[in-house]
Design a protein around this motif. Sequence first.
Motif, PDB file in Angstrom:
ATOM      1  N   TYR A  99      14.418  -8.784   8.503  1.00  0.00           N
ATOM      2  CA  TYR A  99      15.744  -9.281   8.850  1.00  0.00           C
ATOM      3  C   TYR A  99      16.088  -9.116  10.323  1.00  0.00           C
ATOM      4  O   TYR A  99      17.096  -9.655  10.783  1.00  0.00           O
ATOM      5  CB  TYR A  99      16.814  -8.640   7.973  1.00  0.00           C
ATOM      6  N   ASN A 100      15.278  -8.376  11.055  1.00  0.00           N
ATOM      7  CA  ASN A 100      15.501  -8.213  12.493  1.00  0.00           C
ATOM      8  C   ASN A 100      14.346  -8.777  13.311  1.00  0.00           C
ATOM      9  O   ASN A 100      14.249  -8.510  14.502  1.00  0.00           O
ATOM     10  CB  ASN A 100      15.705  -6.737  12.843  1.00  0.00           C
ATOM     11  N   TYR A 101      13.460  -9.518  12.684  1.00  0.00           N
ATOM     12  CA  TYR A 101      12.284 -10.048  13.358  1.00  0.00           C
ATOM     13  C   TYR A 101      12.691 -10.838  14.592  1.00  0.00           C
ATOM     14  O   TYR A 101      13.641 -11.609  14.519  1.00  0.00           O
ATOM     15  CB  TYR A 101      11.497 -10.953  12.399  1.00  0.00           C
ATOM     16  N   PRO A 102      12.067 -10.664  15.725  1.00  0.00           N
ATOM     17  CA  PRO A 102      10.874  -9.880  16.027  1.00  0.00           C
ATOM     18  C   PRO A 102      11.155  -8.497  16.607  1.00  0.00           C
ATOM     19  O   PRO A 102      10.253  -7.848  17.108  1.00  0.00           O
ATOM     20  CB  PRO A 102      10.163 -10.730  17.064  1.00  0.00           C
ATOM     21  N   GLU A 142      12.917  -0.629   2.304  1.00  0.00           N
ATOM     22  CA  GLU A 142      13.968  -0.663   3.311  1.00  0.00           C
ATOM     23  C   GLU A 142      13.378  -0.947   4.699  1.00  0.00           C
ATOM     24  O   GLU A 142      13.922  -1.754   5.456  1.00  0.00           O
ATOM     25  CB  GLU A 142      14.713   0.672   3.325  1.00  0.00           C
ATOM     26  N   ASP A 143      12.260  -0.296   5.033  1.00  0.00           N
ATOM     27  CA  ASP A 143      11.597  -0.548   6.320  1.00  0.00           C
ATOM     28  C   ASP A 143      11.104  -1.986   6.403  1.00  0.00           C
ATOM     29  O   ASP A 143      11.226  -2.635   7.442  1.00  0.00           O
ATOM     30  CB  ASP A 143      10.415   0.402   6.536  1.00  0.00           C
ATOM     31  N   ALA A 162       0.822  -1.220   0.000  1.00  0.00           N
ATOM     32  CA  ALA A 162       0.000   0.000   0.000  1.00  0.00           C
ATOM     33  C   ALA A 162       0.855   1.269   0.000  1.00  0.00           C
ATOM     34  O   ALA A 162       0.317   2.371  -0.047  1.00  0.00           O
ATOM     35  CB  ALA A 162      -0.926  -0.006   1.220  1.00  0.00           C
ATOM     36  N   GLY A 163       2.184   1.116   0.086  1.00  0.00           N
ATOM     37  CA  GLY A 163       3.064   2.273   0.092  1.00  0.00           C
ATOM     38  C   GLY A 163       3.150   2.967   1.440  1.00  0.00           C
ATOM     39  O   GLY A 163       3.662   4.080   1.539  1.00  0.00           O
ATOM     40  N   GLU A 164       2.676   2.294   2.503  1.00  0.00           N
ATOM     41  CA  GLU A 164       2.710   2.890   3.840  1.00  0.00           C
ATOM     42  C   GLU A 164       4.096   2.807   4.466  1.00  0.00           C
ATOM     43  O   GLU A 164       4.423   3.590   5.351  1.00  0.00           O
ATOM     44  CB  GLU A 164       1.689   2.200   4.742  1.00  0.00           C
ATOM     45  N   ILE A 165       4.885   1.822   4.018  1.00  0.00           N
ATOM     46  CA  ILE A 165       6.272   1.700   4.467  1.00  0.00           C
ATOM     47  C   ILE A 165       7.145   1.468   3.239  1.00  0.00           C
ATOM     48  O   ILE A 165       6.665   1.011   2.195  1.00  0.00           O
ATOM     49  CB  ILE A 165       6.469   0.550   5.497  1.00  0.00           C
TER      50      ILE A 165
END
Length: 175
Positions: A142-145, A135-136, A129-132
């Motif tokens: 890659y850093n979940y959670p 990169e975000d 939806a283009g909300e993020i």
Amino acid sequence: MAIGERIHFFRKKRGMTQKYLGMLMGFPEKSADVRMAQYETGSRTPKADLTASLACALDVSPQALTVPDIDSSIGLMHTLFTLEDIYGLTINEAEGEICLRVDPSKGKDAAELHKMLCTWRQTAAMLQAGEISREDYDRWRYNYPEFDNTQTWIKTPSKELSDAIIKRLSDQLKE
């Protein structure tokens, strides 16, 4: 994908050379690139402490580096079969497409995985939806959670504090 391939993937994504990453890990400048090449090609496997350091330098979770072996279609299939055994993953068809589904009623682990997959879907929808930004989205994956703000993750600074919290809650329940 083996750990060496994941190291290579994230190193390239971050624009680092093998020498630079090796020096970040504390290897001597003369051999830093050789050591990193050995890890990336799989001729050496980093121990847990080095994997954690690499993850930190690459700005990812250590789990992002140590994914199951999915280098081949057969290996991926066996990973999926394991998910079926542990989490109740099922395969279905919907509108002519193959779909994988987690049945949350299969147990606590399946329910937890189901919540995590729902969170992933929500985050992917935000990207679409283009909300993020991409990169975000990648930082989230890659850093979940670490960046997941939809779940309840509790960090306690010590076992003593954790034990005190549990005792206090137990005492309140008894009252």
